[in-house]
Every structure is written in structure tokens, then in C-alpha cells.
Enzyme design. Structure first.
Site, mmCIF file in Angstrom:
data_model
loop_
_atom_site.group_PDB
_atom_site.id
_atom_site.type_symbol
_atom_site.label_atom_id
_atom_site.label_comp_id
_atom_site.label_asym_id
_atom_site.label_seq_id
_atom_site.Cartn_x
_atom_site.Cartn_y
_atom_site.Cartn_z
ATOM 1 N N ILE A 1 0.812 -1.242 -0.111
ATOM 2 C CA ILE A 1 0.120 0.055 0.113
ATOM 3 C C ILE A 1 0.799 1.316 0.026
ATOM 4 C CG2 ILE A 1 -1.726 1.452 1.301
ATOM 5 C CD1 ILE A 1 -2.541 -1.310 2.377
ATOM 6 N N CYS B 1 -14.258 4.904 -0.133
ATOM 7 C CA CYS B 1 -13.666 4.266 -1.250
ATOM 8 C C CYS B 1 -14.920 3.628 -1.784
ATOM 9 C CB CYS B 1 -12.652 3.218 -0.765
ATOM 10 S SG CYS B 1 -13.137 1.964 0.602
#
Length: 204
Positions: free
Chosen positions: A118, A142
Site C-alpha cells: 500500500i 472508497c
């Protein structure tokens, strides 16, 4: 603290986030009860999936649809922070423009593969926006409000001084059976030392 123990601790905590939100909002004064108050004023309000109050004037959720716009309007949002790479839908852009809401967007891929890194530098940039109260009231989202949003909020909680057990419990509240060890590992290893120069992160 190891990841496996955190998973074991939260294995049985699968209450719906909406139920958790209502219980927490009732227990907290002021801005924490805003979402609960708004949703009870008119039962026709439709909350975005996985909507939750993170802190004063700070919210999280999954991607909003047209049915959620009335509720979002009640929150008087100043900004929305999206961590999806896909182009923002035209209907959502129109809603933002009509309501004077600024869009911040960062393309973080929702990869399910293990051991995918990430981007910590993007998370730091995202947190810089979240910590700037000039952007509040702000909604972080998201696609489903689980993994990428969970990582952002988890790293924010580290800045707020939360212990890893509590951070992982909150992450599991939304991710449930779809929790990713890679997300938990990222949150645990995320270095907040380089962010000490940023403003104090709201209430503790």
C-alpha cells in the site's frame, strides 16, 4: 502486538456498522450524534453503505449513490475524499458542484492480492487533507468503505494515540469476514513519526 491475536479478538464482533454507529452516537454528545439525529428526523434518508462518524465533522462510508444525496446534504459537507482510482461518476460530480463540495481524489488500487504494498506516501498525503480542519466537514470513502477507507482511518487512529487492539477492532467492524492481513500489517507498520508536524488530530 501480532496480527493473529487481533483477528482472534475481533472474530465474534460482526455487528452491523449502522448498529454500532447508533450505539456510539447515543453515547457521545455534540457532533457525534449528528448523523443519528439527522437520520431519525426523516426515515426517508438513506445513509451510504458503511456510513460512520469517525470524529467531529469527519465521516467514513462506501461510495455514495443518488439515493444518499439528501442525507449527505444534511451533513453540510465541505469536502469529500475518495481513495478510488476510477473517474468520479458524473451524477456525483454534479451533486458536489451544486452543493459547493470540494473533491479530493487519490488513486489507491483495491487489490486483493497478498503482499501488495500500500503506498504509504499517498496515505500520508491523504492524512494531511484529513487533518486540515479547513476541509471539514469531510467524508472519506472508497468503494465499499472497508479496506482502503479502513487503512486511512486506522492510520489516523495511530495519530490519535489509539492502541492497535482498538484500531484493529474498528477495522474488523467494517471489513468483517473480508478483513485483509495486508491491511492490518500496513496499519501496524505505518510510521507516524514523520507526521508530528501536522495539526493535532481532533478529539482523542
Amino acid at each position: 502486538m501480532g496480527e493473529q491475536s487481533a483477528v482472534a479478538t475481533t472474530a465474534n464482533k460482526e455487528r452491523a456498522p449502522e448498529v454500532e454507529a447508533e450505539a456510539e452516537a447515543k453515547a457521545r454528545p455534540g457532533c457525534y450524534s449528528l448523523a443519528l439525529k439527522v437520520s431519525h428526523e426523516d426515515r426517508s434518508f438513506v445513509l451510504p453503505i458503511n456510513f460512520f462518524v469517525v470524529d467531529c465533522d469527519l465521516y467514513r462510508s462506501g461510495f455514495s449513490e443518488a439515493a444518499n444525496f439528501r442525507f449527505l446534504r444534511k451533513l453540510k459537507l465541505r469536502s469529500i475524499l475518495c481513495v478510488c482510482p476510477e473517474p468520479y461518476p458524473e451524477a456525483n460530480v454534479k451533486f458536489l458542484n451544486e452543493n459547493g463540495i470540494r473533491l479530493f481524489q487519490f488513486g489507491i488500487d483495491g487489490c486483493k492480492k497478498p503482499f501488495v504494498t500500500i503506498p504509504a506516501e499517498i496515505i500520508r498525503e491523504v492524512l494531511g487533507i484529513v487533518l486540515d480542519v479547513r476541509n471539514h466537514p469531510l467524508l472519506i470513502h472508497c468503494n465499499r468503505g472497508k479496506h482502503r477507507t479502513g487503512c486511512v482511518v486506522g492510520c489516523l487512529r495511530k495519530l490519535q494515540g489509539w492502541c492497535l487492539t482498538s484500531i484493529f477492532e474498528e477495522y474488523h467492524r467494517f471489513a468483517a469476514k473480508k478483513a485483509r492481513v495486508s491491511d492490518l500489517r500496513f496499519i501496524e507498520r505505518f510510521d507516524i513519526a514523520s507526521m508530528k508536524h501536522l495539526p493535532a488530530p481532533f478529539s482523542s
